[in-house]
Design an enzyme around this catalytic site. Structure first.
Site, PDB file in Angstrom:
ATOM      1  N   ASP A 168      41.166  30.673  74.650  1.00  0.00           N
ATOM      2  CA  ASP A 168      41.906  31.431  73.646  1.00  0.00           C
ATOM      3  C   ASP A 168      43.280  31.884  74.150  1.00  0.00           C
ATOM      4  OD1 ASP A 168      39.814  31.019  71.929  1.00  0.00           O
ATOM      5  OD2 ASP A 168      38.915  32.987  72.245  1.00  0.00           O
ATOM      6  N   HIS A 226      39.551  29.353  66.102  1.00  0.00           N
ATOM      7  CA  HIS A 226      38.902  28.079  66.407  1.00  0.00           C
ATOM      8  C   HIS A 226      38.685  27.238  65.147  1.00  0.00           C
ATOM      9  CE1 HIS A 226      36.900  30.565  69.821  1.00  0.00           C
ATOM     10  NE2 HIS A 226      38.108  30.179  70.158  1.00  0.00           N
ATOM     11  N   TYR A 260      26.133  33.077  62.499  1.00  0.00           N
ATOM     12  CA  TYR A 260      26.737  32.302  61.422  1.00  0.00           C
ATOM     13  C   TYR A 260      26.147  30.919  61.335  1.00  0.00           C
ATOM     14  CZ  TYR A 260      29.912  30.696  65.179  1.00  0.00           C
ATOM     15  OH  TYR A 260      30.437  30.207  66.352  1.00  0.00           O
ATOM     16  N   LYS A 313      31.560  27.797  57.441  1.00  0.00           N
ATOM     17  CA  LYS A 313      30.810  28.837  58.140  1.00  0.00           C
ATOM     18  C   LYS A 313      30.441  29.965  57.191  1.00  0.00           C
ATOM     19  CE  LYS A 313      33.200  27.978  62.490  1.00  0.00           C
ATOM     20  NZ  LYS A 313      34.094  28.522  63.526  1.00  0.00           N
TER      21      LYS A 313
END
Length: 182
Positions: free
Chosen positions: A169, A63, A132, A72
């Site tokens: 996905d 992603h 995260y 991130k």
């Protein structure tokens, strides 16, 4: 004090925190902005925290956001994952290259992935909880997905059977067709 390990993609860092153990358990600062900036030289403003729960063999990714790209800072609070960052910056000398690391609640490693990278992970343990920090808010209009098993990327996922994938996905773009950063 942080132990910063540069990966083979120079802007991606593996981070080990100083952990204080005693008979009661352990303590560590999972994030300290001042230390992060001093040790990495990266001055970012984290504005969103995300928490993901996955069952074993769930694969999330790859992603990224084409608009408002996110940096991130990834860590695992339960279980173990195989974490992957793919450089999708066309002007980069490492364009199309990826790095991967096993992150777990035991090793307490963190991975810094700067904006301009696609990210994905595979849950290796019975369950995996990933938290995260991001440098941008989630922007669904700019969200993109690269196919997790893209033949040009040839990511060596440690799979023993077919992964569990979301519909998003399953229908990711091939890397050569994906929108990337210039």
């Amino acid at each position: 004090m942080l132990a910063i390990h540069q990966t083979r993609i120079s802007e991606v860092f593996l981070i080990k925190q100083k952990i204080f153990h005693d008979e009661r358990g352990f303590f560590y600062e999972s994030y300290n902005q001042q230390k992060f900036v001093q040790e990495t030289g990266i001055n970012v403003n984290f504005i969103q925290d995300n928490h993901s729960y996955s069952k074993q063999n769930v694969l999330r990714g790859l992603h990224y956001q084409i608009n408002k790209p996110q940096g991130k800072l990834i860590r695992v609070i339960q279980g173990k994952i195989f974490d992957v960052a793919v450089d999708i910056r066309k002007s980069s000398s490492t364009f199309g290259q990826w790095v991967s690391y096993e992150l777990s609640c035991e090793n307490k490693l963190q991975l810094w992935i700067p904006p301009g990278f696609a990210h994905g992970f595979l849950a290796l343990s019975e369950v995996a909880e990933v938290v995260y920090k991001t440098t941008e808010y989630y922007y669904p209009q700019g969200e993109r997905t690269i196919l997790w098993n893209d033949p040009d990327l040839a990511i060596e996922w440690p799979l023993s059977s077919s992964p569990i994938l979301s519909a998003k996905d399953q229908t990711g773009q091939l890397f050569r067709m994906a929108e990337v950063f210039l």
